[in-house]
Scaffold this motif. Structure first.
Motif, mmCIF file in Angstrom:
data_model
loop_
_atom_site.group_PDB
_atom_site.id
_atom_site.type_symbol
_atom_site.label_atom_id
_atom_site.label_comp_id
_atom_site.label_asym_id
_atom_site.label_seq_id
_atom_site.Cartn_x
_atom_site.Cartn_y
_atom_site.Cartn_z
ATOM 1 N N LEU A 196 0.825 -1.212 0.000
ATOM 2 C CA LEU A 196 0.000 0.000 0.000
ATOM 3 C C LEU A 196 0.859 1.262 0.000
ATOM 4 O O LEU A 196 0.543 2.240 -0.684
ATOM 5 N N GLY A 197 1.959 1.260 0.756
ATOM 6 C CA GLY A 197 2.798 2.451 0.840
ATOM 7 C C GLY A 197 3.541 2.741 -0.444
ATOM 8 O O GLY A 197 3.474 3.856 -0.978
ATOM 9 N N THR A 198 4.268 1.732 -0.968
ATOM 10 C CA THR A 198 4.983 1.970 -2.223
ATOM 11 C C THR A 198 4.018 2.076 -3.390
ATOM 12 O O THR A 198 4.315 2.755 -4.376
ATOM 13 N N GLY A 199 2.855 1.454 -3.271
ATOM 14 C CA GLY A 199 1.833 1.636 -4.307
ATOM 15 C C GLY A 199 1.399 3.087 -4.408
ATOM 16 O O GLY A 199 1.184 3.615 -5.504
ATOM 17 N N SER A 200 1.301 3.746 -3.260
ATOM 18 C CA SER A 200 0.951 5.174 -3.295
ATOM 19 C C SER A 200 2.064 5.975 -3.952
ATOM 20 O O SER A 200 1.812 6.936 -4.686
ATOM 21 N N GLY A 201 3.321 5.564 -3.711
ATOM 22 C CA GLY A 201 4.445 6.234 -4.358
ATOM 23 C C GLY A 201 4.441 6.048 -5.859
ATOM 24 O O GLY A 201 4.734 6.977 -6.621
ATOM 25 N N ALA A 202 4.106 4.844 -6.299
ATOM 26 C CA ALA A 202 4.022 4.586 -7.732
ATOM 27 C C ALA A 202 2.903 5.414 -8.364
ATOM 28 O O ALA A 202 3.075 6.029 -9.421
ATOM 29 N N TRP B 37 0.870 6.371 3.717
ATOM 30 C CA TRP B 37 1.755 5.521 4.513
ATOM 31 C C TRP B 37 1.180 5.266 5.909
ATOM 32 O O TRP B 37 1.326 4.159 6.459
ATOM 33 N N GLY B 38 0.511 6.265 6.472
ATOM 34 C CA GLY B 38 -0.104 6.068 7.781
ATOM 35 C C GLY B 38 -1.153 4.975 7.754
ATOM 36 O O GLY B 38 -1.147 4.055 8.587
ATOM 37 N N PHE B 39 -2.057 5.043 6.783
ATOM 38 C CA PHE B 39 -3.101 4.018 6.692
ATOM 39 C C PHE B 39 -2.525 2.670 6.264
ATOM 40 O O PHE B 39 -3.061 1.611 6.637
ATOM 41 N N ALA B 40 -1.435 2.688 5.491
ATOM 42 C CA ALA B 40 -0.770 1.434 5.137
ATOM 43 C C ALA B 40 -0.263 0.726 6.392
ATOM 44 O O ALA B 40 -0.393 -0.498 6.540
ATOM 45 N N VAL B 41 0.316 1.496 7.308
ATOM 46 C CA VAL B 41 0.779 0.924 8.577
ATOM 47 C C VAL B 41 -0.405 0.388 9.380
ATOM 48 O O VAL B 41 -0.345 -0.716 9.943
#
Length: 235
Positions: free
Chosen positions: A17-23, A44-48
């Protein structure tokens, strides 16, 4: 094994989820192209949050981060016998989460020909806004110290709405202290995806920038140790 499995799948979800948001933020022809830092911090917060929920249900304490695991163990908050399986799960899970993103966004990597078009290791790993090794190290140390010191005062953070609080904590650390280095605050979060970017067939990929990677490894580890030590001292 429950600790290993929980950390592996929890970290996999976190990184996917975190790196997906970066992509989505960086690559060409995605709907999220060009979004702002608020988007990054909350993603990243919600990914955690989601990673902690998964890890907790599967039997781990939801650390998802070697800086948490080692810092907790060094000062008696976590048994040393569990450290190795937790850390193995975290690094493997981080690699697998990044691999999922490489598959998910393959057409967008192909459509982004170079770093100028958003195709860089920054999707997967952290890089400094201003390259200054000492201050980059201190930035990661301070951000991780604040994160883990607060975490230590949340109690069991896998229960009830606590994972949501952890996610909000990550978001505010990102907004408040993360704009200098991209707030790795987690060696597995940086090294697992960086390795995936290095060895997997990412279209049009550039330099993995391993020369910087010591900062997101050692800055968080030292910050976590200081936070756990201070927690013991003040109590």
């Amino acid at each position: 094994m429950h600790g290993f499995i929980g950390e592996l799948f929890g970290t996999m979800i976190l990184i996917a989820l975190g790196t997906g948001s970066g992509a989505g933020l960086n690559l060409n022809k995605t709907y999220a192209k060009g979004k702002d830092w608020l988007f990054v911090s909350f993603a990243w917060g919600f990914a955690v949050t989601m990673g902690v929920y998964v890890a907790g249900v599967l039997g781990s304490d939801g650390h998802l981060n070697p800086a948490v695991t080692i810092g907790f163990a060094a000062f008696g908050f976590f048994p040393w016998s569990e450290v190795l399986p937790y850390i193995l799960g975290q690094f493997i899970g981080a690699f697998l989460g990044a691999a999922l993103v490489i598959i998910q966004f393959a057409p967008h990597f192909k459509a982004s020909k170079n770093e100028a078009e958003g195709n860089s290791v920054g999707i997967f790993a952290t890089r400094p806004a201003i390259k200054s090794p000492l201050f980059n190290f201190l930035s990661e140390l301070i951000a991780t110290f604040v994160f883990i010191f607060i975490l230590l005062n949340l109690g069991d953070f896998t229960q009830g709405l606590k994972p949501l609080i952890v996610g909000l904590l990550i978001a505010v650390v990102g907004m408040g202290l993360g704009t200098t280095t991209g707030f790795a605050i987690n060696p597995a979060r940086d090294w697992g995806p960086r390795l995936a970017y290095t060895i997997l067939p990412v279209p049009n990929k550039g330099n993995a920038e391993w020369s910087y990677s010591w900062v997101p490894m050692f800055g968080p580890l030292v910050g976590g140790l200081i936070a756990a030590g201070l927690e013991v001292l003040v109590h």
